[in-house]
Design a protein around this motif. Structure first.
Motif, short mmCIF file in Angstrom:
data_model
loop_
_atom_site.label_atom_id
_atom_site.label_comp_id
_atom_site.label_asym_id
_atom_site.label_seq_id
_atom_site.Cartn_x
_atom_site.Cartn_y
_atom_site.Cartn_z
N VAL A 168 0.85 -1.18 0.00
CA VAL A 168 0.00 0.00 0.00
C VAL A 168 0.89 1.23 0.00
CG1 VAL A 168 -1.87 1.22 1.17
CG2 VAL A 168 -1.68 -1.26 1.39
N ALA A 169 0.53 2.21 -0.82
CA ALA A 169 1.32 3.44 -0.87
C ALA A 169 0.42 4.62 -1.18
CB ALA A 169 2.41 3.33 -1.94
N ALA A 170 0.84 5.81 -0.74
CA ALA A 170 0.16 7.03 -1.13
C ALA A 170 0.39 7.28 -2.60
CB ALA A 170 0.65 8.20 -0.30
N ALA A 171 -0.66 7.74 -3.29
CA ALA A 171 -0.56 8.02 -4.72
C ALA A 171 -1.34 9.29 -5.00
CB ALA A 171 -1.08 6.86 -5.54
N GLY A 172 -0.68 10.44 -4.92
CA GLY A 172 -1.36 11.71 -5.10
C GLY A 172 -2.38 11.92 -4.00
N ASP A 173 -3.64 12.10 -4.40
CA ASP A 173 -4.72 12.30 -3.43
C ASP A 173 -5.41 10.99 -3.06
OD1 ASP A 173 -4.26 14.99 -3.34
OD2 ASP A 173 -5.80 15.49 -4.83
N GLY A 174 -4.78 9.87 -3.34
CA GLY A 174 -5.41 8.60 -3.05
C GLY A 174 -4.42 7.58 -2.52
N LEU A 175 -4.89 6.34 -2.47
CA LEU A 175 -4.05 5.22 -2.08
C LEU A 175 -3.93 4.26 -3.25
CD1 LEU A 175 -5.41 4.34 1.48
CD2 LEU A 175 -3.38 5.71 0.91
N SER A 176 -2.77 3.63 -3.35
CA SER A 176 -2.52 2.66 -4.39
C SER A 176 -2.13 1.34 -3.73
CB SER A 176 -1.37 3.14 -5.30
OG SER A 176 -0.99 2.13 -6.21
N ILE A 177 -2.85 0.28 -4.09
CA ILE A 177 -2.56 -1.05 -3.58
C ILE A 177 -2.18 -1.92 -4.77
CG2 ILE A 177 -3.51 -3.09 -2.43
CD1 ILE A 177 -5.36 -1.23 -0.89
N ARG A 178 -1.08 -2.63 -4.66
CA ARG A 178 -0.60 -3.45 -5.76
C ARG A 178 -0.30 -4.86 -5.26
NH1 ARG A 178 -2.72 0.01 -7.89
NH2 ARG A 178 -1.95 1.49 -9.45
N GLY A 179 -0.81 -5.84 -6.04
CA GLY A 179 -0.48 -7.24 -5.79
C GLY A 179 -1.12 -7.84 -4.56
N ALA A 180 -2.31 -7.38 -4.17
CA ALA A 180 -2.98 -7.93 -2.99
C ALA A 180 -4.04 -8.96 -3.40
CB ALA A 180 -3.64 -6.82 -2.20
N ARG A 181 -4.28 -9.92 -2.53
CA ARG A 181 -5.36 -10.88 -2.75
C ARG A 181 -6.54 -10.64 -1.80
NH1 ARG A 181 -3.37 -16.91 -4.12
NH2 ARG A 181 -5.62 -17.13 -3.85
N ASP A 182 -6.31 -9.86 -0.76
CA ASP A 182 -7.36 -9.61 0.22
C ASP A 182 -7.09 -8.23 0.82
OD1 ASP A 182 -9.27 -9.72 2.28
OD2 ASP A 182 -9.01 -11.87 2.48
N VAL A 183 -8.09 -7.34 0.74
CA VAL A 183 -7.95 -5.98 1.24
C VAL A 183 -9.11 -5.70 2.19
CG1 VAL A 183 -7.95 -3.52 0.65
CG2 VAL A 183 -6.74 -5.15 -0.81
N ILE A 184 -8.80 -5.10 3.33
CA ILE A 184 -9.82 -4.64 4.27
C ILE A 184 -9.72 -3.13 4.37
CG2 ILE A 184 -10.73 -4.80 6.61
CD1 ILE A 184 -10.81 -7.42 5.11
N LEU A 185 -10.85 -2.45 4.19
CA LEU A 185 -10.90 -0.99 4.34
C LEU A 185 -11.79 -0.65 5.52
CD1 LEU A 185 -11.46 0.10 0.60
CD2 LEU A 185 -9.29 -0.20 1.82
N PHE A 186 -11.25 0.15 6.45
CA PHE A 186 -11.99 0.68 7.58
C PHE A 186 -12.32 2.14 7.28
CE2 PHE A 186 -9.02 -2.51 9.01
CZ PHE A 186 -9.72 -3.29 9.92
N LEU A 187 -13.60 2.49 7.27
CA LEU A 187 -14.03 3.84 6.91
C LEU A 187 -14.79 4.47 8.08
CD1 LEU A 187 -14.76 6.22 4.94
CD2 LEU A 187 -16.69 4.81 4.19
#
Length: 778
Positions: free
Chosen positions: A247-266
């Motif tokens: 996971v990395a910052a990408a401008g005004d967003g987040l960029s996730i690369r090469g993941a098989r499972d992602v959890i987002l807490f909002l």
């Protein structure tokens, strides 16, 4: 611990819900979703009224179920435009006597013009409810050419799920809203690694986004409106966790690369603490919420959210039968316009209404507004406000009877706050004691009349809201609650003791100035004195105040004043065409719109019980005549009201005919949201109550079983309906006849149980079920 929590999730969810959370899993339940608990579709949502709503009472999201791009439209229930304000027109107090004089003299057009100039608030509008923004998820390079697409909203698990396959790779996504942890939780999984870009955007002023590592933060403020300055700040935050990938910052967003499972807490929050306090720190609030949620983890959050949802949702179980039509996707069932052949669609609609109330009205949050919790527009229809001449009240019609009394807590808190601002309005505008609320309010608890005299010059909104306080007491019989809310009821009654006018012809006490909500009695003229609805509401308010004083053994002198005023209120009248009169004069036949959506003068039939077929047959027949004149088909909420009214007349065939229209494409969107049109949630809640009214009705300690059962529901059962006095009611019927009824009271006492003409009087012992058999109630 995580393993134990996961087992708890598996035990609490059905097979279809579990498959949506475990990568690679599948089940027969997903192939054939339960037609009474699951909304499902074969394609993503294209329009907002196709998206699926989730909510935890305070936070809401509309889930579109996109393939390469997913949109979650976001709401936080305290994000409204403007800030604290007092809209009382400074000319109102001095102009009021002249308005009343003109009404008494029959010069109604002049009275309305003066009221419009001098009594309507400044500003003439209120503050609109606002969207916070969008969470957008984009999968770079992912094809839109998917097979096996399926999206659903499982009402039993409060989970929105999407699944599909692209190039042999299975993709699964789930969204829940946790009322325990205060977050929206999104899980994204696939059988092979994927890339994902995450963005937060907002239409609100000064919106700014910052990204750091796996954290994305959106901040901004609300907007001015109608000359009222903005007073709120807001924040939203997303924390990303991955299994594999980076996971990395990408401008005004987040960029996730090469993941098989992602959890987002909002998490989302505003600076709102109350209508008179906007000093909270939303950035700190969302940061703390995210930190706690991440520490607890997905499995514990999911298990606790499920348990809390089902604590409420599982209280009632309804079976109205099924048919082959029920196996089709939800949008096809609505579009077919054949609800008469799809009894399970009425069950689904009933369950959806309960789900929506749980999702949008919980203690600590705001009351359900015109759209409940979900709104995508900065200029929503009718401001998505609290319209208290029917719509806000209708939102809570199903609460008590379907065992969701806790969901009324935000409404009770709103009434407490309206009594504070309404006291200022009563004093400044009327020179009266007590408190008043007219036909609309908002987050800032404005209580002055708005919009214009033909719509806003109606002083009985606060009185109607107070009847909901009594309803909550009457269903639960909690003396401590009655003690706490009695001052609110007393204040509403006190206002009318000070402001009721003596009709110069009859000597009856009437409200003046007023209107019969939003209806004209002459072309272009609505203003009048003593419309039937006002008199009916005040009869209920005064009766309930008097009963409260007796139960609490307080305020005997005040109870005497209320009783004396109640005795002088103008009675209901039957007009020359046999109809229940809407006004003191017999104006119904000359009213410009004989099919008007509001049926305000039938309040006495429902939601009140002043008129019933057995106790007041002549008035009940007059109400029937009025309903026949108005017609069955109207706007969504007005159609739902009509269904309840016919149920109260014990006409199940007519009530079902209206339910069938309500569930058709004219009045129900593909996601089952009610079409006013446009969307208003009150029709959903009114429709849910109508189904309950057709199966069971209660008044005081009197319970009527299957009072309006239609032929279209010949076999069925219901478990967990509530009657007044903390009574549980379970029913089974076959071939249109009662098979058994089980009644369980939490309180001792004698009740009357009715089934058609059969009547039994039963002494109940707390916690001991009473089982009645067949049509004789043996």
């Amino acid at each position: 611990m995580r393993g134990a929590s996961r087992r708890g999730v598996l035990q609490g969810l059905g097979a279809g819900a579990v498959a949506g959370m475990l990568p690679g899993a599948a089940s027969a339940a997903e192939a054939a979703p339960d037609p009474t608990h699951v909304l499902w579709y074969r394609q993503p949502a294209k329009a907002w009224t196709e998206a699926l709503p989730i909510g935890n009472g305070r936070l809401g999201a509309m889930v579109f179920g996109g393939i390469a791009r997913e949109r979650l439209q976001l709401n936080e229930d305290s994000l409204w435009a403007g800030g604290p304000y007092d809209a009382v027109n400074p000319a109102a107090r001095s102009a009021l006597p002249e308005v009343r004089r003109l009404i008494a003299a029959g010069r109604l057009k002049e009275a309305q013009a003066l009221a419009d100039r001098a009594l309507i608030g400044t500003p003439r509008t209120q503050m609109p409810y606002q969207p916070l923004g969008d969470l957008t998820l984009t999968w770079p390079g992912l094809s839109k050419d998917a097979s096996g697409y399926h999206r659903e909203l499982n009402l039993d698990s409060a989970t929105a799920k999407t699944r599909f396959t692209i190039g042999g790779v299975a993709h699964r996504r789930t969204v829940i809203a946790s009322p325990i942890d205060g977050v929206i939780l999104i899980r994204i999984a696939a059988d092979r690694p994927f890339d994902l870009d995450i963005a937060l955007t907002s239409p609100q002023p000064d919106a700014r986004v910052a990204s750091t590592g796996g954290l994305l933060t959106l901040t901004g403020r609300n907007d001015d409106h109608a000359g009222v300055k903005a007073a709120l700040r807001f924040a939203a935050q997303v924390q990303a966790q991955t299994a594999g990938g980076r996971v990395a910052a990408a401008g005004d967003g987040l960029s996730i690369r090469g993941a098989r499972d992602v959890i987002l807490f909002l998490a989302m929050a505003t600076s709102y603490r109350g209508f008179d306090d906007q000093g909270a720190d939303p950035h700190a609030l969302v940061g703390a919420t995210i930190a706690r949620a991440v520490a607890r983890g997905r499995a514990r959050i999911t298990a606790d959210a499920l348990a809390e949802h089902r604590r409420l949702y599982a209280r009632v179980a309804l079976d109205l039968g099924t048919s082959p039509q029920a196996r089709r996707p939800t949008d096809e069932r609505v579009r077919a316009d054949r609800a008469v052949d799809d009894p399970a669609l009425a069950t689904l609609y009933f369950n959806y209404g309960r789900y929506l109330l749980i999702a949008c009205s919980r203690e600590g949050g705001q009351a359900a507004n015109l759209q409940g919790l979900w709104n995508e527009s900065t200029n929503p229809p009718w401001g998505s406000k609290y319209t208290v001449n029917i719509n806000t009240e209708m939102n809570y019609w199903p609460a008590q009877v379907t065992g969701l009394g806790e969901c009324v807590a935000p409404l009770v808190q709103m009434i407490r706050e309206l009594a504070i601002s309404g006291e200022r309005t009563a004093r400044a505008m009327y020179g009266a004691r007590g408190w008043v609320c007219h036909h609309n309010s908002d987050l800032w608890r404005a209580t002055a009349p708005i919009d214009g005299a033909p719509w806003g010059m109606w002083p009985t909104g606060g009185a109607w809201l107070c009847t909901h306080l009594w309803e909550h007491y009457d269903y639960h019989r909690d003396r401590a609650f009655l003690t706490a809310i009695y001052p609110l009821m007393r204040g509403a009654a006190l206002f009318f003791l000070d402001t009721l006018q003596s009709d110069p012809t009859t000597g009856h006490l009437v409200t003046s100035p007023s209107i019969s909500p939003e209806n004209e009695h002459s072309p272009g003229v609505s203003i009048c004195a003593g419309p039937a609805m006002d008199q009916q509401i005040l009869r209920d308010l005064f009766d309930q105040v008097a009963r409260a004083t007796a139960i609490l053994n307080v305020d005997a002198d005040f109870a005497g004043q209320v009783a004396a005023a109640r005795a002088r209120l103008a009675p209901d009248r039957i007009g020359r065409d046999g109809q229940l009169q809407e006004w003191q004069e017999d104006w119904d036949a000359r009213a410009p719109d004989p099919h008007h959506r509001h049926v305000s003068h039938l309040y006495a039939l429902f939601p009140s019980d002043q008129i019933t077929p057995d106790r007041t047959p002549a008035l009940a027949q007059a109400a029937r005549r009025s309903l026949e004149t108005r017609g069955d088909q109207s706007t969504g909420w007005a159609t739902a009201w009509r269904a309840n009214l016919w149920a109260r007349l014990h006409d199940g065939e007519h009530a079902h005919r209206i339910i069938t229209y309500l569930l058709g494409p004219q009045r129900t969107y593909p996601n089952l949201f009610d079409a006013h049109p446009p969307f208003q949630i009150d029709g959903n809640f009114g429709g849910t109550r109508a189904v309950a009214e057709m199966l069971m009705q209660s008044r005081d300690d009197d319970i009527r079983l299957l009072p309006a059962l239609p032929r279209a529901w010949p076999n069925g059962s219901v478990r967990g309906l509530r009657a007044r006095g903390r009574m549980l009611v379970d029913l089974r019927w076959r071939d249109g006849r009662l098979v058994s009824a089980t009644l369980t009271s939490a309180l001792p006492g004698t009740r009357t149980v009715r089934l058609g003409d059969t009547v039994r009087t039963i002494a109940f012992t707390p916690g001991r079920p009473v089982r009645l058999r067949g049509p004789t109630l043996a």
